[in-house]
Design a protein around this motif. Structure first.
Motif: not given
Length: 596
Positions: A530-537, A556-561, A577-582
């Motif tokens: 699931q996408k996270v708000p404001d994630a760059v990637g 990248w965050g604007d690519a499909p999840s 596992a997964i992590e998000a960054f901005n």
């Protein structure tokens, strides 16, 4: 490695002396001690003469080997007319040697044993091994005149030299083919490193793409072309022999290094279940294959590799290096997480694989850009923040004063930046020309009206196609403006201006809903989140046990999840596992799922 370079075998080697000083373009020392570097490496990649007849001009570097010799580092790579030395893995000084093959060196082998550095080129003919005890001054000598010739098409192409200190035995490994394997042979030091016995070489590593997903050819392993194996390297660690190899082909994002492990330098070898060990299919610089593994002056391991550019020619490339290690179970790994973000230079033995990541985030991704001019609507200014080295802005002129201004959209703490130039319709084929240097200035502003100069390299003349600048002190800025002073090419073209630092907001939340499902073809897995708000990637992390998530695929965050991961081994269980960054930081890692 470029397979068609079999043509080089038709050339006859000659050696020549060059009148130029062995060291060129040495920059004046910076007023402060820079503590970070950023991939791709900031060196004066040489203009490549291979495509002169086709009138294609470009700078390139590939198939790197870094070794330590007398407390200094030496870097060798393909078709450069010389090599580099450094004391700190940051400031690299180019050296033109006294002797060099007329056809240049492709994928050279280099090794330092005691007080001597040995150097050997890729070849399908008889060629000499060079040696020197003073590589800093470029004085090379012939160690042996002619290594005995191998059968037709066997090589040694893409060679590697290995000295086993415990037994005082010498070996050579080689291979670059989608027909032949990686070969190995023992050399006789008492016979000037010729083969110990005639025809005593043997095949050691064969590709098995039907089992090993990452060995399949093509972008994201989607091509049915028979894959290539190349770039052999041997590392001995805790009594085990790690024979490394590159696959499946240099011209794709999935170029990687793998390893087999054995108890003897000539095997038998067993495929490591955690392969590939060095893999970077996503992010700005993609591809990590055909490099080497070396120890720095503090005892840390590093793995080098060959990322892919392919703007002017399919084999236009750069080089990079990433922290590497062996865990308590002897598992080899290379840390490509944030590999093309700023990394700390080593100053001691590190204990955590992530501690060299500087923590400076990418502030510029997809941010608005304005320019002083545009040559053509196909090359607009906004391409310099898309994190794609194959798209680029072209100015109307290459004159001093052309500018690019990046709007970070809010004030941020800027620590460093990287300026990546493109050889668009260039006419240069010789890096030794007096005009081949790059100069620029960079300014910062809060309001876009009042500007402060933060970088000025006009006091030096050196070529820096991937210039990385760390600021002496971070600056608070919303706008960053690049100003051209001098480029040698007829067109001022820039693929990316990458700005790093710390945002003023919060790091993203940890992504939820991670799923991973192996397909009927176990080489592939479907991953979604699931996408996270404001994630760059996002960084998709995976490995063969929950505590060994050594692999990374950056999205990248604007690519499909979702991601179809096609790099897995049949019969091997994996955890994910997964992590998000901005701009502000990195989330906590999600819970680990698996086995899958």
């Amino acid at each position: 490695m470029k397979r068609f370079q079999l043509l080089f075998s038709l050339l006859f080697i000659t050696s020549f002396s060059l009148a130029q000083s062995p060291q060129l373009n040495i920059a004046k020392p910076k007023p402060f001690k820079q503590k970070t570097f950023c991939n791709p490496m900031d060196i004066n990649y040489q203009y490549n003469w291979e495509q002169t007849n086709e009138k294609i001009s470009y700078r390139s570097g590939a198939d790197p080997v870094i070794i330590t010799h007398k407390n200094e580092y030496y870097l060798f790579h393909t078709i450069q007319g010389g090599y580099w030395k450094s004391k700190d893995l940051l400031n690299w000084h180019y050296i033109i040697p006294s002797r060099w093959p007329m056809e240049d060196m492709c994928a050279p082998a280099a090794i330092s044993v005691r007080d001597t550095l040995y150097l050997f080129q890729s070849t399908f003919q008889q060629r000499p091994i060079f040696y020197t005890t003073t590589p800093e001054n470029g004085k090379l000598h012939f160690y042996n005149r002619w290594l005995p010739q191998l059968p037709k098409d066997i090589g040694p192409w893409d060679p590697a030299l290995f000295h086993d200190e415990d037994s005082d035995r010498w070996f050579m490994y080689w291979g670059s083919s989608n027909v032949y394997p990686i070969f190995g042979a023992e050399l006789d030091k008492n016979k000037n490193l010729t083969y110990k016995e005639k025809n005593n070489y043997k095949g050691l590593i064969y590709l098995h793409p039907e089992k090993h997903g990452w060995e399949r050819f093509g972008r994201d392993h989607r091509d049915t072309i028979k894959p290539f194996t190349e770039g052999a390297w041997m590392t001995k660690h805790n009594g085990k022999y790690y024979l490394q190899y590159g696959a499946p082909g240099t011209e794709y994002n999935v170029y990687a290094n793998g390893t087999y492990v054995g108890d003897d330098p000539l095997g038998p070898f067993t495929y490591a279940p955690y392969n590939p060990v060095s893999y970077k299919p996503g992010g700005f610089m993609t591809g990590m294959g055909h490099g080497n593994t070396f120890k720095d002056l503090y005892g840390n391991y590093w793995n080098t590799g060959t990322p892919w550019i392919a703007v002017n020619w399919n084999f236009e490339r750069r080089i990079e290096m990433v922290p590497t290690g062996f865990d308590k179970d002897g598992q080899m790994y290379a840390n490509t997480r944030f590999a093309d973000f700023p990394q700390l230079l080593p100053t001691k033995k590190w204990t955590d694989k992530n501690e060299l990541f500087a923590g400076w985030m990418l502030l510029s991704y997809k941010k608005p850009v304005t320019s002083s001019s545009v040559q053509d609507d196909k090359f607009p200014a906004n391409l310099v923040t898309d994190e794609n080295p194959r798209t680029f802005w072209v100015a109307k002129t290459n004159k001093s004063g052309e500018t690019l201004t990046v709007d970070l959209e809010q004030p941020q703490e800027v620590h460093s930046l990287q300026i990546n130039y493109t050889d668009y319709k260039s006419d240069i084929y010789d890096s030794a020309l007096p005009k081949v240097y790059i100069q620029y200035r960079v300014y910062a502003s809060i309001d876009g009206k009042t500007w402060t100069k933060i970088v000025d390299n006009t006091n030096e003349k050196r070529d820096r196609p991937n210039a990385y600048e760390e600021l002496a002190k971070p600056v608070r800025a919303r706008f960053i403006k690049f100003e051209n002073v001098h480029v040698p090419m007829p067109n001022l073209a820039i693929s990316d201006i990458r700005i790093f630092g710390k945002g003023t907001g919060k790091a993203p939340a940890t992504p939820e809903g991670l799923t991973a499902s192996r397909q009927t073809d176990e080489r592939n897995a479907d991953i979604s989140w699931q996408k996270v708000p404001d994630a760059v990637g996002y960084n998709i992390l995976w490995g063969i046990t929950p505590d060994k998530l050594y692999q990374t695929y950056q999205i990248w965050g604007d690519a499909p999840s979702n991601l179809e991961l096609r790099a897995l081994t049949v019969g091997q269980k994996y955890y994910f596992a997964i992590e998000a960054f901005n701009e502000n930081g990195v989330s906590a890692v999600s819970r680990v799922i698996g086995p899958k």
